[in-house]
Design a protein around this motif. Structure first.
Motif, mmCIF file in Angstrom:
data_model
loop_
_atom_site.group_PDB
_atom_site.id
_atom_site.type_symbol
_atom_site.label_atom_id
_atom_site.label_comp_id
_atom_site.label_asym_id
_atom_site.label_seq_id
_atom_site.Cartn_x
_atom_site.Cartn_y
_atom_site.Cartn_z
ATOM 1 N N THR A 52 8.604 -7.120 5.094
ATOM 2 C CA THR A 52 7.403 -6.759 4.338
ATOM 3 C C THR A 52 7.725 -5.724 3.267
ATOM 4 O OG1 THR A 52 6.862 -4.893 5.775
ATOM 5 C CG2 THR A 52 6.028 -7.068 6.452
ATOM 6 N N GLY A 53 6.717 -5.389 2.495
ATOM 7 C CA GLY A 53 6.855 -4.314 1.522
ATOM 8 C C GLY A 53 7.195 -2.989 2.191
ATOM 9 N N VAL A 54 6.795 -2.813 3.435
ATOM 10 C CA VAL A 54 7.162 -1.612 4.199
ATOM 11 C C VAL A 54 8.676 -1.577 4.393
ATOM 12 C CG1 VAL A 54 6.940 -0.450 6.442
ATOM 13 C CG2 VAL A 54 4.916 -1.441 5.346
ATOM 14 N N ASP A 55 9.254 -2.723 4.734
ATOM 15 C CA ASP A 55 10.714 -2.799 4.876
ATOM 16 C C ASP A 55 11.410 -2.515 3.546
ATOM 17 O OD1 ASP A 55 10.659 -3.636 7.663
ATOM 18 O OD2 ASP A 55 9.906 -5.551 6.894
ATOM 19 N N LEU A 56 10.857 -3.045 2.476
ATOM 20 C CA LEU A 56 11.412 -2.791 1.152
ATOM 21 C C LEU A 56 11.361 -1.298 0.834
ATOM 22 C CD1 LEU A 56 12.550 -3.801 -1.538
ATOM 23 C CD2 LEU A 56 10.188 -4.207 -2.283
ATOM 24 N N LEU A 72 -4.963 -6.070 2.253
ATOM 25 C CA LEU A 72 -5.200 -5.722 3.659
ATOM 26 C C LEU A 72 -6.246 -4.613 3.754
ATOM 27 C CD1 LEU A 72 -1.515 -5.486 4.977
ATOM 28 C CD2 LEU A 72 -3.197 -7.252 5.557
ATOM 29 N N PRO A 73 -7.051 -4.603 4.808
ATOM 30 C CA PRO A 73 -7.987 -3.492 4.996
ATOM 31 C C PRO A 73 -7.230 -2.194 5.291
ATOM 32 C CG PRO A 73 -8.091 -5.013 6.851
ATOM 33 C CD PRO A 73 -7.158 -5.613 5.849
ATOM 34 N N GLU A 74 -7.811 -1.073 4.912
ATOM 35 C CA GLU A 74 -7.135 0.212 5.068
ATOM 36 C C GLU A 74 -6.830 0.579 6.518
ATOM 37 O OE1 GLU A 74 -9.202 3.232 2.859
ATOM 38 O OE2 GLU A 74 -8.865 2.192 0.966
ATOM 39 N N ASP A 75 -7.529 -0.042 7.479
ATOM 40 C CA ASP A 75 -7.261 0.263 8.883
ATOM 41 C C ASP A 75 -6.246 -0.700 9.521
ATOM 42 O OD1 ASP A 75 -8.931 -1.945 8.922
ATOM 43 O OD2 ASP A 75 -10.273 -1.152 10.462
ATOM 44 N N ALA A 82 2.447 1.357 5.409
ATOM 45 C CA ALA A 82 2.801 1.314 3.988
ATOM 46 C C ALA A 82 2.338 2.575 3.268
ATOM 47 C CB ALA A 82 2.189 0.082 3.331
ATOM 48 N N ALA A 83 1.107 2.982 3.523
ATOM 49 C CA ALA A 83 0.541 4.151 2.839
ATOM 50 C C ALA A 83 1.282 5.435 3.194
ATOM 51 C CB ALA A 83 -0.949 4.276 3.166
ATOM 52 N N ALA A 84 1.950 5.447 4.337
ATOM 53 C CA ALA A 84 2.745 6.619 4.717
ATOM 54 C C ALA A 84 4.046 6.695 3.917
ATOM 55 C CB ALA A 84 3.054 6.576 6.214
ATOM 56 N N LEU A 85 4.449 5.576 3.304
ATOM 57 C CA LEU A 85 5.721 5.504 2.586
ATOM 58 C C LEU A 85 5.583 5.517 1.072
ATOM 59 C CD1 LEU A 85 7.422 2.756 4.757
ATOM 60 C CD2 LEU A 85 7.991 5.188 4.726
ATOM 61 N N ALA A 86 4.465 5.001 0.559
ATOM 62 C CA ALA A 86 4.325 4.828 -0.888
ATOM 63 C C ALA A 86 2.852 4.738 -1.267
ATOM 64 C CB ALA A 86 5.047 3.550 -1.326
#
Length: 108
Positions: A52-56, A72-75, A82-86
């Motif tokens: 996923t984009g998280v892995d990227l 995706l919904p914020e929850d 993802a939001a913790a990374l970028a």
């Protein structure tokens, strides 16, 4: 979605970014590692394949500015990771939204 993709390329070209489009993390990482002068990475969170984009984001690991986008919904757990990374931009968006998002994050 074609509308999102069109908005993305419109903004990136206006900001003098060139780019390449890949659908899987392995291709994106190969591009980042082999192409000089990359100024940023913009990726969807959900991609083809299992990565996923998280892995990227984890693999780019701060070597370049990285921005993520998603519907995706914020929850959703993947959104939260993802939001913790970028920075994450919610889809759908128009060119103006993307430009504001990239410029706001650039100035921080």
């Amino acid at each position: 979605a074609p509308g999102v993709r069109g908005a993305m390329w419109e903004v990136l070209s206006e900001q003098v970014h060139s780019g390449s489009e890949t659908a899987v993390v392995v291709e994106a990482l190969a591009y980042v590692e082999t192409v000089p002068d990359i100024s940023l990475v913009l990726s969807d969170i959900k991609l083809e394949g299992v990565a996923t984009g998280v892995d990227l984001a984890r693999n780019v690991n701060g070597s370049l500015p990285l921005f993520l986008m998603t519907s995706l919904p914020e929850d959703d757990p993947l959104y939260v990771r993802a939001a913790a990374l970028a920075p994450v931009l919610r889809k759908p968006f128009v060119a103006k939204d993307l430009a504001s998002f990239l410029n706001a994050e650039d100035s921080e």
